[in-house]
Write an enzyme that holds these catalytic residues in place. Structure first.
Site, PDB file in Angstrom:
ATOM      1  N   ILE A 115     -11.074   2.683   7.396  1.00 10.48           N
ATOM      2  CA  ILE A 115     -11.815   3.421   6.224  1.00 10.48           C
ATOM      3  C   ILE A 115     -11.954   2.830   5.161  1.00 10.48           C
ATOM      4  CG2 ILE A 115     -11.065   5.482   4.463  1.00 10.48           C
ATOM      5  CD1 ILE A 115      -9.906   7.030   6.588  1.00 10.48           C
TER       6      ILE A 115
ATOM      7  N   GLY B 164       1.536  -7.732  -0.812  1.00 12.29           N
ATOM      8  CA  GLY B 164       1.505  -6.598  -2.097  1.00 12.29           C
ATOM      9  C   GLY B 164       1.037  -7.173  -3.148  1.00 12.29           C
TER      10      GLY B 164
ATOM     11  N   ALA C 167       8.539  -2.649   4.261  1.00 11.87           N
ATOM     12  CA  ALA C 167       8.173  -4.069   4.127  1.00 11.87           C
ATOM     13  C   ALA C 167       7.844  -4.407   5.730  1.00 11.87           C
ATOM     14  CB  ALA C 167       9.333  -4.817   3.440  1.00 11.87           C
TER      15      ALA C 167
ATOM     16  N   SER D 274       5.750   3.614  13.625  1.00 11.10           N
ATOM     17  CA  SER D 274       4.185   3.616  13.758  1.00 11.10           C
ATOM     18  C   SER D 274       3.590   4.226  15.129  1.00 11.10           C
ATOM     19  CB  SER D 274       3.714   1.948  13.841  1.00 11.10           C
ATOM     20  OG  SER D 274       2.049   2.110  14.303  1.00 11.10           O
TER      21      SER D 274
ATOM     22  N   TYR E 182       2.911  -6.058  17.545  1.00 15.33           N
ATOM     23  CA  TYR E 182       3.518  -5.269  16.551  1.00 15.33           C
ATOM     24  C   TYR E 182       4.053  -3.926  16.919  1.00 15.33           C
ATOM     25  CZ  TYR E 182       2.564  -2.023  12.388  1.00 15.33           C
ATOM     26  OH  TYR E 182       2.879  -1.165  11.439  1.00 15.33           O
TER      27      TYR E 182
ATOM     28  N   PHE F  42       0.799  -1.303   0.066  1.00 18.70           N
ATOM     29  CA  PHE F  42       0.071  -0.037   0.074  1.00 18.70           C
ATOM     30  C   PHE F  42       0.846   1.436   0.005  1.00 18.70           C
ATOM     31  CE2 PHE F  42      -2.518   3.065   3.386  1.00 18.70           C
ATOM     32  CZ  PHE F  42      -2.902   3.538   2.514  1.00 18.70           C
TER      33      PHE F  42
ATOM     34  N   ARG G 297      -9.103   8.635  16.065  1.00 20.14           N
ATOM     35  CA  ARG G 297      -7.773   8.440  15.137  1.00 20.14           C
ATOM     36  C   ARG G 297      -7.561   9.618  14.480  1.00 20.14           C
ATOM     37  NH1 ARG G 297      -8.393   4.954  18.211  1.00 20.14           N
ATOM     38  NH2 ARG G 297      -7.877   2.645  17.875  1.00 20.14           N
TER      39      ARG G 297
ATOM     40  N   ASP H 114      12.611 -11.846   0.176  1.00 20.91           N
ATOM     41  CA  ASP H 114      12.376 -11.631   1.633  1.00 20.91           C
ATOM     42  C   ASP H 114      13.435 -10.773   2.230  1.00 20.91           C
ATOM     43  OD1 ASP H 114      11.951 -11.933   4.442  1.00 20.91           O
ATOM     44  OD2 ASP H 114      10.567 -13.554   4.091  1.00 20.91           O
TER      45      ASP H 114
ATOM     46  N   ASN I  71      -2.961   6.813  11.350  1.00 28.35           N
ATOM     47  CA  ASN I  71      -3.887   5.872  10.376  1.00 28.35           C
ATOM     48  C   ASN I  71      -3.883   6.354   9.161  1.00 28.35           C
ATOM     49  OD1 ASN I  71      -4.619   5.522  13.547  1.00 28.35           O
ATOM     50  ND2 ASN I  71      -5.920   4.182  12.435  1.00 28.35           N
TER      51      ASN I  71
HETATM   52  N1  UDP Z   1     -13.076  -0.212  13.798  1.00 25.55           N
HETATM   53  C1  UDP Z   1     -14.481  -0.270  13.675  1.00 25.55           C
HETATM   54  N2  UDP Z   1     -15.000  -0.908  12.876  1.00 25.55           N
HETATM   55  C2  UDP Z   1     -14.241  -1.823  11.992  1.00 25.55           C
HETATM   56  C3  UDP Z   1     -12.559  -1.773  11.935  1.00 25.55           C
HETATM   57  C4  UDP Z   1     -12.206  -0.882  12.662  1.00 25.55           C
HETATM   58  O1  UDP Z   1     -15.071   0.502  14.495  1.00 25.55           O
HETATM   59  O2  UDP Z   1     -15.010  -2.478  11.124  1.00 25.55           O
HETATM   60  C5  UDP Z   1     -12.486   0.837  14.676  1.00 25.55           C
HETATM   61  C6  UDP Z   1     -11.424   0.168  15.531  1.00 25.55           C
HETATM   62  O3  UDP Z   1     -12.248  -0.447  16.783  1.00 25.55           O
HETATM   63  C7  UDP Z   1     -10.641   1.165  15.999  1.00 25.55           C
HETATM   64  C8  UDP Z   1     -10.548   2.257  14.663  1.00 25.55           C
HETATM   65  O4  UDP Z   1     -11.650   1.756  14.040  1.00 25.55           O
HETATM   66  O5  UDP Z   1     -11.301   1.818  16.968  1.00 25.55           O
HETATM   67  C9  UDP Z   1      -9.382   2.215  13.996  1.00 25.55           C
HETATM   68  O6  UDP Z   1      -9.224   0.816  13.690  1.00 25.55           O
HETATM   69  P1  UDP Z   1      -7.929   0.156  12.648  1.00 25.55           P
HETATM   70  O7  UDP Z   1      -7.860  -1.168  12.639  1.00 25.55           O
HETATM   71  O8  UDP Z   1      -8.161   0.677  11.135  1.00 25.55           O
HETATM   72  O9  UDP Z   1      -6.407   0.948  13.196  1.00 25.55           O
HETATM   73  P2  UDP Z   1      -5.859   1.095  14.803  1.00 25.55           P
HETATM   74  O10 UDP Z   1      -6.916   0.553  15.517  1.00 25.55           O
HETATM   75  O11 UDP Z   1      -4.796   0.165  14.548  1.00 25.55           O
HETATM   76  O12 UDP Z   1      -5.814   2.495  14.775  1.00 25.55           O
END
Ligand code: UDP
Length: 309
Positions: free
Chosen positions: A187, A41, A77, A119, A143, A17, A210, A56, A172
């Site tokens: 998203i 990818g 990666a 991250s 992670y 991505f 976020r 790898d 994010n």
């Molecule tokens: N989230 C949600 N519905 C989904 C997927 C994610 O409400 O179908 C929420 C998730 O609980 C989190 C936020 O969206 O609070 C961001 O999630 P994501 O996995 O994109 O990133 P991260 O949690 O690693 O910031």
């Protein structure tokens, strides 16, 4: 902005991505090589002018061949799934931490600069928002711990060996090529649900926040990091604004013109309540300036959705 040109670049994860967007931007004025095992990818994401080495980062010979003659490495990666890291911490550590260390070591030998993907996961549950780079870290997943390890190694490689390293702490990231699939961020999930007209599934009450940053701005941060004098320190890369997940669901329903219902499911265990980047260090030292608003980025994504990008 001083732009990178006439350089030999390696993008690890360049078929993925974020990496493929970096490769796309670099090919206009640089020689671009991509090292990717194509595990998540796709060859379709590669620009025509990039050379692909399929392999790898943990394979010494492959990495040495990929690094030969390289001036700047963009190390993207990774096993990017938090869930995968919880299920198999040893494997994801091997790729994310040990593989990243191997890239730093290869860059030391080659005299290359390394711009690498760190991250926001390294911060875990922040004490305050917006989060500055100097705030406490406390990853809550393997992670996050692996990215923290790599982020710290990068700074050490600068301090101990003089390698020009720049860890970028992505918040994010969203944009084209992150649509659907097991590694998709929220998203991509919501756009997919909204365009299919099925329920949009908000985890918990949706008050968690976020900071969503468009991949074009992430590319911009990478390009700035490739030429900056301010190496050897980490930078937050976000938009510097946050939104609740409930509001995000409503915005996506609005932008897509969908009649999906927004439903609330069980909260995600260990979910982070608040996240927002303080980008002032990146702004001051890299000249980074986020340019794509969430609404604009979403509108472009929706136009794109379904196109085989
Ligand atoms: N989230 C949600 N519905 C989904 C997927 C994610 O409400 O179908 C929420 C998730 O609980 C989190 C936020 O969206 O609070 C961001 O999630 P994501 O996995 O994109 O990133 P991260 O949690 O690693 O910031």
């Amino acid at each position: 902005m001083e732009t990178l040109s006439g350089s030999h670049c390696l993008v690890t994860g360049g078929a993925g991505f974020i990496g493929s967007h970096i490769a796309d931007t670099l090919v206009d004025s640089n020689a671009v090589r991509v090292l990717d095992d194509l595990s998540s990818g796709s060859r379709d994401h590669l620009p025509d002018d990039a050379e692909l080495i399929e392999g790898d980062v943990r394979d010494d010979e492959t990495l040495a061949a990929a690094m030969e003659g390289v001036d700047v490495v963009f190390h993207e990666a990774a096993v990017v799934s938090v869930t995968a890291s919880v299920e198999d911490p040893v494997r994801s550590h091997d790729v994310n931490a040990t593989g990243g260390l191997a890239v730093l070591e290869a860059a030391r030998r080659e005299g290359a600069r390394v711009v690498l993907a760190s991250s926001a996961a390294i911060y875990g549950h922040p004490e305050r928002v917006p989060i500055a780079e100097t705030d406490p870290v406390g990853p809550t997943s393997p992670y996050g711990l692996q990215k923290l390890t790599l982020d710290r190694y990068a700074v050490q490689y600068h301090d101990l060996y003089g390698v020009e390293t720049v860890p970028l702490r992505y918040f994010n990231v969203f944009g084209p090529r992150n649509v659907g699939g097991p590694y998709a961020g929220v998203i991509a999930v919501f756009v997919d649900q909204a365009t299919r007209g099925v329920d949009i599934t908000v985890d918990g009450d949706g008050t968690q926040t976020r900071d969503f940053v468009h991949v074009d701005d992430v590319v911009q941060a990478n390009l700035r990091a490739a030429t900056t004098d301010a190496v050897g320190e980490a930078y937050n890369v976000g938009r510097g604004e946050s939104i609740t997940i409930r509001e995000l669901a409503e915005l996506i329903r609005d932008v897509t013109g969908s009649d999906s219902d927004i439903v609330h499911t069980e909260p995600r265990p260990g979910d982070i309540d608040e996240s927002c980047a303080d980008v002032s260090r990146a702004r001051d030292r890299l000249g980074y300036e986020p340019t794509v608003s969430l609404r604009e980025g979403l509108a472009a994504l929706v136009d794109d959705h379904g196109a085989d990008d």
